[in-house]
Design a protein around this motif. Structure first.
Motif, PDB file in Angstrom:
ATOM      1  N   TYR A  19       0.867  -1.178   0.000  1.00 50.14           N
ATOM      2  CA  TYR A  19       0.000   0.000   0.000  1.00 50.14           C
ATOM      3  C   TYR A  19       0.902   1.226   0.000  1.00 50.14           C
ATOM      4  O   TYR A  19       1.208   1.812   1.041  1.00 50.14           O
TER       5      TYR A  19
ATOM      6  N   LEU B  87      -0.794   1.348   7.086  1.00 50.41           N
ATOM      7  CA  LEU B  87      -2.167   0.820   7.128  1.00 50.41           C
ATOM      8  C   LEU B  87      -3.057   1.586   8.102  1.00 50.41           C
ATOM      9  O   LEU B  87      -3.786   0.993   8.915  1.00 50.41           O
TER      10      LEU B  87
ATOM     11  N   TYR C 209      -7.003  -1.419   8.309  1.00 46.12           N
ATOM     12  CA  TYR C 209      -6.092  -2.421   8.853  1.00 46.12           C
ATOM     13  C   TYR C 209      -6.809  -3.738   9.119  1.00 46.12           C
ATOM     14  O   TYR C 209      -7.949  -3.781   9.583  1.00 46.12           O
TER      15      TYR C 209
END
Length: 283
Positions: free
Chosen positions: A150, A156, A160
């Motif tokens: 990502y 995150l 998450y």
């Protein structure tokens, strides 16, 4: 190659596969430095080493490898007492049910599973380079295509999950191997090794239904720790000549896999260096 005892550093060496490898290498006559965060587990593996007559060849180094400063303290400790390391084996990982941040402000899975391996591999490289037959073995999930990096949210902060964090860190380790092998100087041979489903690891952080499912599946499908560790002995005793080797459950993988893309690997190196630079104040 020579059968002279080797000096082997194992991160995550007090549990599961790391522990099994440490004890097996002690039985073969090597000196083993085990890095772990739990002193009770360190005491247990030290006692086991003494039981097999190898207590003088096992060293437990206490360090929380999710922290940059702790990881670098362990590295300095090793470098202060050893001029040569023959092998570095990277196992440290722990699943986190909830998103938590380290003192450096990093998502814990990313910090432990990926960043500690980056630091250990790069900052112990001078000691490894002095070995006649050095090797790094990174035990992760090469060959798996699920998950992604990502790029705009490495930590995150959005969306998450335990699985998402584990898969991202696994893909980051693929790229770590690719970038390490592409260094301009002759690289230390780097092995990415995916052992497959193994009866190993702490399931405590997972929800109860997930723990029950994994335990049931393990009875039917999982390999034993000893079976998963066995190929690693070959990597240590006879390091590959190639800069990068990728092994997925006994199968040698081609290095043109999308998950080993050199451009993505270099992109991750740049971001990693930025993270480390920004985290200097936290040390």
């Amino acid at each position: 190659m020579s059968t002279t005892p080797r000096v082997i550093v194992i991160s995550g060496g007090t549990d599961g596969m790391g522990r099994a490898l440490a004890l097996a290498r002690l039985e073969r006559g090597d000196r083993v430095l085990v890095i772990g965060s739990n002193p009770a587990k360190g005491a247990r593996i030290s006692a086991e080493a003494r039981r097999i007559g190898a207590g003088d060849r096992l060293e437990f180094i206490r360090a929380d490898l999710s922290g940059i400063a702790h990881t670098r303290t362990a590295i300095r400790d090793i470098a202060g007492r050893y001029e040569v390391i023959d092998a570095l084996c990277l196992f440290a990982n722990r699943q986190s049910r909830r998103r938590t941040l380290t003192a450096d402000g990093l998502e814990r899975t990313f910090a432990l599973y990926y960043l500690s391996r980056y630091l250990l591999g790069h900052e112990l490289a001078p000691l490894l380079s002095r070995s006649a037959h050095p090797v790094i073995v990174n035990v992760a999930g090469v060959g798996v295509t699920a998950g992604k990096i990502y790029w705009d949210d490495l930590q995150l902060a959005q969306g998450y999950s335990t699985v998402r964090a584990q898969l991202q860190a696994g893909r980051a380790n693929d790229l770590l191997g690719a970038s390490y092998a592409n260094q301009p100087r002759d690289p230390i041979p780097y092995v990415l090794y995916h052992p497959g489903f193994t009866k190993s690891g702490d399931l405590g952080p997972l929800p109860a239904p997930a723990r029950a499912f994994i335990r049931t599946a393990a009875v039917l499908f999982a390999r034993t720790v000893e079976q998963s560790v066995e190929p690693i002995h070959g990597f240590l005793d006879y390091p590959p000549a190639a800069g990068l080797t990728a092994i997925d459950r006994g199968k040698t993988l081609p290095l043109d896999l999308a998950t080993l893309d050199p451009a993505a690997a270099e992109r991750l190196v740049v971001l990693t260096r930025q993270l480390l630079s920004n985290a200097v104040t936290a040390e």
